[in-house]
Design a protein around this motif. Sequence first.
Motif, mmCIF file in Angstrom:
data_model
loop_
_atom_site.group_PDB
_atom_site.id
_atom_site.type_symbol
_atom_site.label_atom_id
_atom_site.label_comp_id
_atom_site.label_asym_id
_atom_site.label_seq_id
_atom_site.Cartn_x
_atom_site.Cartn_y
_atom_site.Cartn_z
ATOM 1 N N ASP A 113 5.442 20.553 6.179
ATOM 2 C CA ASP A 113 4.039 20.200 5.985
ATOM 3 C C ASP A 113 3.822 19.657 4.573
ATOM 4 O OD1 ASP A 113 1.252 20.215 6.934
ATOM 5 O OD2 ASP A 113 0.955 21.813 5.471
ATOM 6 N N TYR A 161 5.483 16.181 4.326
ATOM 7 C CA TYR A 161 4.819 15.126 5.079
ATOM 8 C C TYR A 161 3.396 14.850 4.596
ATOM 9 C CZ TYR A 161 8.410 13.618 8.245
ATOM 10 O OH TYR A 161 9.532 13.034 8.764
ATOM 11 N N ARG A 162 2.714 15.878 4.061
ATOM 12 C CA ARG A 162 1.404 15.609 3.469
ATOM 13 C C ARG A 162 1.558 14.699 2.249
ATOM 14 N NH1 ARG A 162 -3.124 19.568 4.020
ATOM 15 N NH2 ARG A 162 -2.779 20.538 6.037
ATOM 16 N N GLY A 187 2.061 11.357 3.587
ATOM 17 C CA GLY A 187 0.805 10.831 4.127
ATOM 18 C C GLY A 187 -0.114 10.304 3.036
ATOM 19 N N ILE A 188 -0.209 11.061 1.944
ATOM 20 C CA ILE A 188 -1.085 10.626 0.843
ATOM 21 C C ILE A 188 -0.528 9.356 0.201
ATOM 22 C CG2 ILE A 188 -1.954 11.229 -1.459
ATOM 23 C CD1 ILE A 188 -2.091 14.159 -0.446
ATOM 24 N N TYR A 192 -1.196 6.264 2.340
ATOM 25 C CA TYR A 192 -2.550 5.770 2.609
ATOM 26 C C TYR A 192 -3.498 5.749 1.417
ATOM 27 C CZ TYR A 192 -1.540 5.347 7.534
ATOM 28 O OH TYR A 192 -1.029 4.940 8.728
ATOM 29 N N LYS A 235 -5.517 4.733 -1.875
ATOM 30 C CA LYS A 235 -5.931 3.404 -2.349
ATOM 31 C C LYS A 235 -5.877 3.322 -3.868
ATOM 32 C CE LYS A 235 -6.677 1.811 1.714
ATOM 33 N NZ LYS A 235 -5.804 0.761 2.255
ATOM 34 N N GLU A 268 -12.853 4.340 -0.499
ATOM 35 C CA GLU A 268 -11.755 4.015 0.423
ATOM 36 C C GLU A 268 -10.592 4.992 0.260
ATOM 37 O OE1 GLU A 268 -9.851 0.104 1.146
ATOM 38 O OE2 GLU A 268 -11.582 -0.638 0.031
ATOM 39 N N ASP A 269 -10.319 5.316 -1.005
ATOM 40 C CA ASP A 269 -9.221 6.221 -1.316
ATOM 41 C C ASP A 269 -9.454 7.585 -0.658
ATOM 42 O OD1 ASP A 269 -6.778 6.833 -2.827
ATOM 43 O OD2 ASP A 269 -8.050 8.130 -4.033
ATOM 44 N N TYR A 297 -9.011 7.175 3.139
ATOM 45 C CA TYR A 297 -7.636 6.940 3.583
ATOM 46 C C TYR A 297 -6.686 8.094 3.253
ATOM 47 C CZ TYR A 297 -8.010 2.512 5.901
ATOM 48 O OH TYR A 297 -8.286 1.542 6.822
ATOM 49 N N ARG A 298 -6.974 8.835 2.178
ATOM 50 C CA ARG A 298 -6.167 10.029 1.912
ATOM 51 C C ARG A 298 -6.387 11.061 3.025
ATOM 52 N NH1 ARG A 298 -4.655 11.599 -3.704
ATOM 53 N NH2 ARG A 298 -4.463 9.646 -4.819
ATOM 54 N N TYR A 310 -7.173 10.375 6.021
ATOM 55 C CA TYR A 310 -6.456 9.825 7.176
ATOM 56 C C TYR A 310 -4.949 10.072 7.045
ATOM 57 C CZ TYR A 310 -4.815 6.453 10.626
ATOM 58 O OH TYR A 310 -4.186 5.865 11.682
ATOM 59 N N GLY A 311 -4.427 9.891 5.839
ATOM 60 C CA GLY A 311 -2.994 10.099 5.589
ATOM 61 C C GLY A 311 -2.582 11.539 5.842
ATOM 62 N N ILE A 312 -3.397 12.473 5.388
ATOM 63 C CA ILE A 312 -3.068 13.888 5.585
ATOM 64 C C ILE A 312 -3.127 14.237 7.065
ATOM 65 C CG2 ILE A 312 -3.829 16.263 5.147
ATOM 66 C CD1 ILE A 312 -4.744 15.283 2.356
ATOM 67 N N SER A 333 -2.714 12.277 9.510
ATOM 68 C CA SER A 333 -1.633 11.562 10.208
ATOM 69 C C SER A 333 -0.284 12.260 10.071
ATOM 70 C CB SER A 333 -1.457 10.153 9.639
ATOM 71 O OG SER A 333 -2.616 9.396 9.823
ATOM 72 N N TYR A 334 -0.070 12.964 8.950
ATOM 73 C CA TYR A 334 1.281 13.452 8.687
ATOM 74 C C TYR A 334 1.427 14.960 8.506
ATOM 75 C CZ TYR A 334 3.082 8.739 8.482
ATOM 76 O OH TYR A 334 3.473 7.475 8.818
ATOM 77 N N CYS A 335 0.314 15.691 8.429
ATOM 78 C CA CYS A 335 0.435 17.144 8.232
ATOM 79 C C CYS A 335 1.210 17.761 9.394
ATOM 80 C CB CYS A 335 -0.934 17.790 8.110
ATOM 81 S SG CYS A 335 -1.912 17.687 9.613
#
Lengths: 336, 336
Positions: free
Chosen positions: A252, A255-256, A259-260, A263, A265, B251-252, B255-256, B258-260, B262-264
């Motif tokens: 976790d 991958y977190r 993920g950060i 994505y 910005k 946006e950051d 999207y962060r 979203y990133g978490i 997506s991958y947690c």
Amino acid sequence: MNWYLQSSENSDVVKSTRIRFSRNINGFPFDLNKEESKRLENKIKDSLYEIGYNLKFFKLADMDEITKMSLVEKNLISPDFVLNKNETGSILINDEENICIMIGNVDHLEIQVFNCGLDLENTLNLAIEIDEKIGQILGYAMNKKYGYLTSYPNNAGTALRASVMVHMPALSRTKNTRKVLDAINSFGINIRGVYGENTESTGDMYQISNKQTLGISEKEIIENLQVIVEKIIKQEREARKLLAKDDVSFEDLIYRSYGILSYCKKISQEETRNLLSNIKLGTDLGILKELTDLKVQKLYLYTKPANLQKFLGNQYEPIERDIKRAEVIHQIMNEK
Amino acid sequence: MNWYLQSSENSDVVKSTRIRFSRNINGFPFDLNKEESKRLENKIKDSLYEIGYNLKFFKLADMDEITKMSLVEKNLISPDFVLNKNETGSILINDEENICIMIGNVDHLEIQVFNCGLDLENTLNLAIEIDEKIGQILGYAMNKKYGYLTSYPNNAGTALRASVMVHMPALSRTKNTRKVLDAINSFGINIRGVYGENTESTGDMYQISNKQTLGISEKEIIENLQVIVEKIIKQEREARKLLAKDDVSFEDLIYRSYGILSYCKKISQEETRNLLSNIKLGTDLGILKELTDLKVQKLYLYTKPANLQKFLGNQYEPIERDIKRAEVIHQIMNEK
């Protein structure tokens, strides 16, 4: 490909090996004034072809700030050298950037050879070869009793500093870094942050190097260091196994971070370093399969402020850099 | 598709509309004992076909815990109803789940009709239609002066509670929630967390409903509420524009999140709600293009503990649920 983007057998823990010889040239005082600096510079420039190794000469004063800082970020030159010797200092460097000689820093010459991973012997051998050649051509200041003479007596003798950059994320996460570092210290080994003395570790990266240079042979120095580094590798790998046992929490975390980075910005250098530390750990353990070692190395290098701007071929204000850093991260991640 | 997975014109701010009529049946005391509950239950079961709307009868005591909690999570029944009336309570519900009648809660019947987005008029009309039909069949307790009689006098009169669930992430991020809520309060409007009175807001979601039920017509109630909700929509949208001005930071943030997600590899419900609040804001503003409204609605619903287990068709311990939640999130995100 430059050595700092490559990986080798021990690259999971050891990022790089560096050998540095401090040398002073006969007929020059230790402390050079402007005129003597110029004379030394000319003497070296005249011998450039004879020295060989495709070394090229650059004066610090002629290089732009970003280029100089990009070399500091690659650990090819020290920050103090740029700061204090910008007017008189110069360097010899080859295209592969595995040989970089600082001229007019603390000593007249600081001959450095670099390699990826743990490779003390080969790195030392190349450094000795270069050192001997330069010695024959320029003539070093030596003393039968002490060996090579240096500005600071504690560098005299072999005047060899062997150092290894290690990544210890698992020892850090299991709160064992201090214990390991204290043990190392008692073996006559220095531990420092990435940019040398008095610098903090960022992203769990440490520079391990020998303390003693006098009354000990070059071979003994690297053998001692090798033993210590192998111990660190072993302990770090054991700590990783422990961490990996709590499968999901560890995955976790990794991958977190991924993920950060994937994505965000905008992102600061410090946060990038900390997330990359997790990501490198993930790829080294085969948990994170989305990134190759090369991509991780590129991410490390091109997210540093000066190398970021070098990579983009443009200059940016710090606030823009955080945005550009995020873009460069995505670009490198998505490279085919 | 069930109403709670749908979106409408105002779904960027208003998640759902609910109309609730509290009704009591002639010939039964307000407070039902076990025997009277049984008698009311039988009376209703006997009228089921006549009432129509494809309503089906379920006793709370016959439903498994996960199913009951999944209905609470959908706001179809109140948590107190399950907690206090589990032995005697029952429900009438249709397959679309836009009609759900609680039997034997605070009042004998709580007739509820739901719709996505802001749709007070149509929702009220359907509720009135159902209410009138049931009234004709079962006979309500009424009083010429006060209108419908209820267990709690402050529900009497129309005994209508109209409520709207609003998502106010931008007002929250610009620290304006309190100001807006205080202003609303002075207009005779209640604000509550998602699960009704005395519950905290999670993920910037609030339930807005009328206070007054007596001495005011049904039409007036929904007209008043409509005005207030339109004000909230306007203010929330203005706050979003403000936030979106600082393009990159905003946006950051989105999207962060979203990133978490997506991958947690594991994630709590609370963190999920907070990240989804950012993600919904991002899709509503057209910034986050990776997810459809339907996927966002599914993510909201199927990450709640009971609906998560319903979705997976299996029961999990809380600690496993955090892992399964991450899996379900990825599954929904990757749906074609």
